[in-house]
Design a protein around this motif. Structure first.
Motif, PDB file in Angstrom:
ATOM      1  N   UNK A  52     -24.520 -38.857-110.575  1.00  0.00           N
ATOM      2  CA  UNK A  52     -23.385 -38.254-111.887  1.00  0.00           C
ATOM      3  C   UNK A  52     -22.817 -37.235-110.394  1.00  0.00           C
ATOM      4  N   UNK A  53     -23.115 -36.380-109.129  1.00  0.00           N
ATOM      5  CA  UNK A  53     -22.355 -36.021-108.855  1.00  0.00           C
ATOM      6  C   UNK A  53     -21.616 -36.575-107.292  1.00  0.00           C
ATOM      7  N   UNK A  54     -21.842 -38.100-107.501  1.00  0.00           N
ATOM      8  CA  UNK A  54     -21.077 -38.635-106.715  1.00  0.00           C
ATOM      9  C   UNK A  54     -19.461 -39.013-107.565  1.00  0.00           C
ATOM     10  N   UNK A  55     -19.348 -39.166-108.605  1.00  0.00           N
ATOM     11  CA  UNK A  55     -18.238 -39.208-109.716  1.00  0.00           C
ATOM     12  C   UNK A  55     -17.514 -38.691-109.914  1.00  0.00           C
ATOM     13  N   UNK A  56     -17.850 -37.356-109.408  1.00  0.00           N
ATOM     14  CA  UNK A  56     -17.012 -35.678-109.505  1.00  0.00           C
ATOM     15  C   UNK A  56     -15.775 -35.947-108.492  1.00  0.00           C
ATOM     16  N   UNK A  57     -15.142 -35.456-108.871  1.00  0.00           N
ATOM     17  CA  UNK A  57     -14.005 -35.203-107.630  1.00  0.00           C
ATOM     18  C   UNK A  57     -14.241 -33.734-107.297  1.00  0.00           C
ATOM     19  N   UNK A  58     -14.632 -32.699-107.886  1.00  0.00           N
ATOM     20  CA  UNK A  58     -15.201 -31.522-107.761  1.00  0.00           C
ATOM     21  C   UNK A  58     -16.839 -31.137-107.472  1.00  0.00           C
ATOM     22  N   UNK A  59     -17.321 -29.980-106.851  1.00  0.00           N
ATOM     23  CA  UNK A  59     -18.262 -29.401-107.449  1.00  0.00           C
ATOM     24  C   UNK A  59     -18.768 -29.586-108.943  1.00  0.00           C
ATOM     25  N   UNK A  60     -20.392 -29.736-108.715  1.00  0.00           N
ATOM     26  CA  UNK A  60     -20.184 -29.557-109.984  1.00  0.00           C
ATOM     27  C   UNK A  60     -20.009 -28.128-110.860  1.00  0.00           C
ATOM     28  N   UNK A  61     -20.101 -26.957-110.014  1.00  0.00           N
ATOM     29  CA  UNK A  61     -20.404 -26.465-111.071  1.00  0.00           C
ATOM     30  C   UNK A  61     -18.717 -25.252-110.824  1.00  0.00           C
ATOM     31  N   UNK A  62     -18.153 -26.448-110.515  1.00  0.00           N
ATOM     32  CA  UNK A  62     -16.417 -26.376-110.973  1.00  0.00           C
ATOM     33  C   UNK A  62     -16.268 -27.368-112.419  1.00  0.00           C
ATOM     34  N   UNK A  63     -17.093 -27.843-112.734  1.00  0.00           N
ATOM     35  CA  UNK A  63     -17.090 -28.492-113.881  1.00  0.00           C
ATOM     36  C   UNK A  63     -17.398 -27.780-115.389  1.00  0.00           C
ATOM     37  N   UNK A  64     -16.120 -27.834-116.570  1.00  0.00           N
ATOM     38  CA  UNK A  64     -16.452 -27.319-117.556  1.00  0.00           C
ATOM     39  C   UNK A  64     -18.139 -27.711-117.856  1.00  0.00           C
ATOM     40  N   UNK A  65     -18.724 -26.241-118.481  1.00  0.00           N
ATOM     41  CA  UNK A  65     -19.562 -26.219-118.517  1.00  0.00           C
ATOM     42  C   UNK A  65     -20.193 -27.552-120.350  1.00  0.00           C
ATOM     43  N   UNK A 113     -35.092 -21.759-104.874  1.00  0.00           N
ATOM     44  CA  UNK A 113     -34.917 -19.833-104.858  1.00  0.00           C
ATOM     45  C   UNK A 113     -33.755 -20.213-103.979  1.00  0.00           C
ATOM     46  N   UNK A 114     -34.041 -19.855-102.718  1.00  0.00           N
ATOM     47  CA  UNK A 114     -33.175 -19.014-101.861  1.00  0.00           C
ATOM     48  C   UNK A 114     -32.469 -19.769-101.454  1.00  0.00           C
ATOM     49  N   UNK A 115     -32.711 -21.500-101.231  1.00  0.00           N
ATOM     50  CA  UNK A 115     -31.050 -22.168-100.898  1.00  0.00           C
ATOM     51  C   UNK A 115     -30.149 -21.570-102.074  1.00  0.00           C
ATOM     52  N   UNK A 116     -30.430 -21.362-103.046  1.00  0.00           N
ATOM     53  CA  UNK A 116     -29.195 -20.956-104.144  1.00  0.00           C
ATOM     54  C   UNK A 116     -29.350 -20.196-103.836  1.00  0.00           C
ATOM     55  N   UNK A 117     -29.578 -18.753-103.492  1.00  0.00           N
ATOM     56  CA  UNK A 117     -29.668 -17.298-103.724  1.00  0.00           C
ATOM     57  C   UNK A 117     -28.737 -17.243-101.933  1.00  0.00           C
ATOM     58  N   UNK A 118     -28.950 -17.500-101.001  1.00  0.00           N
ATOM     59  CA  UNK A 118     -28.644 -17.287-100.333  1.00  0.00           C
ATOM     60  C   UNK A 118     -27.106 -17.805 -99.620  1.00  0.00           C
ATOM     61  N   UNK A 119     -26.774 -18.973-100.663  1.00  0.00           N
ATOM     62  CA  UNK A 119     -25.809 -19.412 -99.860  1.00  0.00           C
ATOM     63  C   UNK A 119     -24.305 -19.320-101.331  1.00  0.00           C
ATOM     64  N   UNK A 120     -25.254 -18.558-102.655  1.00  0.00           N
ATOM     65  CA  UNK A 120     -24.742 -18.043-103.348  1.00  0.00           C
ATOM     66  C   UNK A 120     -23.996 -16.669-102.938  1.00  0.00           C
ATOM     67  N   UNK A 121     -24.812 -15.639-102.212  1.00  0.00           N
ATOM     68  CA  UNK A 121     -25.047 -14.352-101.732  1.00  0.00           C
ATOM     69  C   UNK A 121     -23.238 -14.554-100.671  1.00  0.00           C
ATOM     70  N   UNK A 122     -23.468 -15.982 -99.925  1.00  0.00           N
ATOM     71  CA  UNK A 122     -22.075 -15.574 -98.766  1.00  0.00           C
ATOM     72  C   UNK A 122     -20.759 -16.431 -99.564  1.00  0.00           C
ATOM     73  N   UNK A 123     -20.872 -16.603-100.809  1.00  0.00           N
ATOM     74  CA  UNK A 123     -19.285 -16.445-102.194  1.00  0.00           C
ATOM     75  C   UNK A 123     -18.564 -17.465-101.373  1.00  0.00           C
ATOM     76  N   UNK A 124     -19.660 -19.105-101.258  1.00  0.00           N
ATOM     77  CA  UNK A 124     -19.176 -20.265-100.953  1.00  0.00           C
ATOM     78  C   UNK A 124     -18.376 -20.649-102.192  1.00  0.00           C
ATOM     79  N   UNK A 125     -17.093 -21.632-101.634  1.00  0.00           N
ATOM     80  CA  UNK A 125     -16.974 -22.134-102.950  1.00  0.00           C
ATOM     81  C   UNK A 125     -17.538 -23.124-103.345  1.00  0.00           C
ATOM     82  N   UNK A 126     -18.531 -23.701-102.746  1.00  0.00           N
ATOM     83  CA  UNK A 126     -19.266 -24.931-102.935  1.00  0.00           C
ATOM     84  C   UNK A 126     -20.448 -24.802-102.616  1.00  0.00           C
TER      85      UNK A 126
END
Length: 155
Positions: A103-116, A18-31
């Motif tokens: 799955x991550x390796x075959x994506x051209x963009x981060x997983x969060x940028x893939x449609x739900x 939870x800390x890894x996701x929380x801290x990195x997301x709080x900085x507004x990084x696209x990835x």
């Protein structure tokens, strides 16, 4: 050994992920989620491989150094717990996490940028749930084994 692994798995689940996701997301990084996922994946691999190795070691020593004071049922339940830990952590690491990395390796963009509703995103989310469940199962088995081991020491 098992208590240390259980503590590490609990700390990973409750604090690190939870800390890894929380801290990195709080900085507004696209990835941010991609970076946090990389940290979590790397940390989880250590937890899973250690759990697998410890469970196998405890399973072997359970039969080699059998305590006469331990009842037969308790020993069988302990063995089942060790097998569950070994299976859950090995599947979590060598099957589930490997598929998530693929799955991550075959994506051209981060997983969060893939449609739900994208099949790869859906598969990734399912695998994530399986990963959480596998570690949870291993932790429950470890807790049961720890209680049995403690009871055996008191007898």
């Amino acid at each position: 050994m098992l208590a240390v692994w259980f503590g590490a798995a609990l700390f990973f689940s409750v604090v690190v992920a939870p800390a890894a996701f929380g801290v990195l997301r709080s900085h507004g990084l696209p990835n941010a989620s991609e970076l946090a996922g990389a940290i979590v994946t790397r940390s989880l691999s250590v937890v899973n491989v250690a759990g697998f190795a410890i469970a196998l070691l405890l399973l072997v020593t359970l039969f080699v150094a059998r305590r006469d004071s331990t009842g037969r049922v308790a020993m069988i339940v302990e063995a089942v717990c060790f097998v569950l830990i070994a299976v859950a952590t090995s599947v979590g690491h060598w099957v589930i996490a490997a598929r998530m990395r693929a799955i991550r390796a075959e994506l051209e963009v981060p997983i969060d940028q893939i449609a739900a509703d994208d099949a790869r995103r859906i598969a990734f989310n399912h695998l994530h749930r399986y990963s959480v469940n596998a570690l949870g199962l291993a932790m429950i088995a470890a807790l049961i084994a720890l209680v049995l081991m403690a009871r055996g020491l008191r007898q």
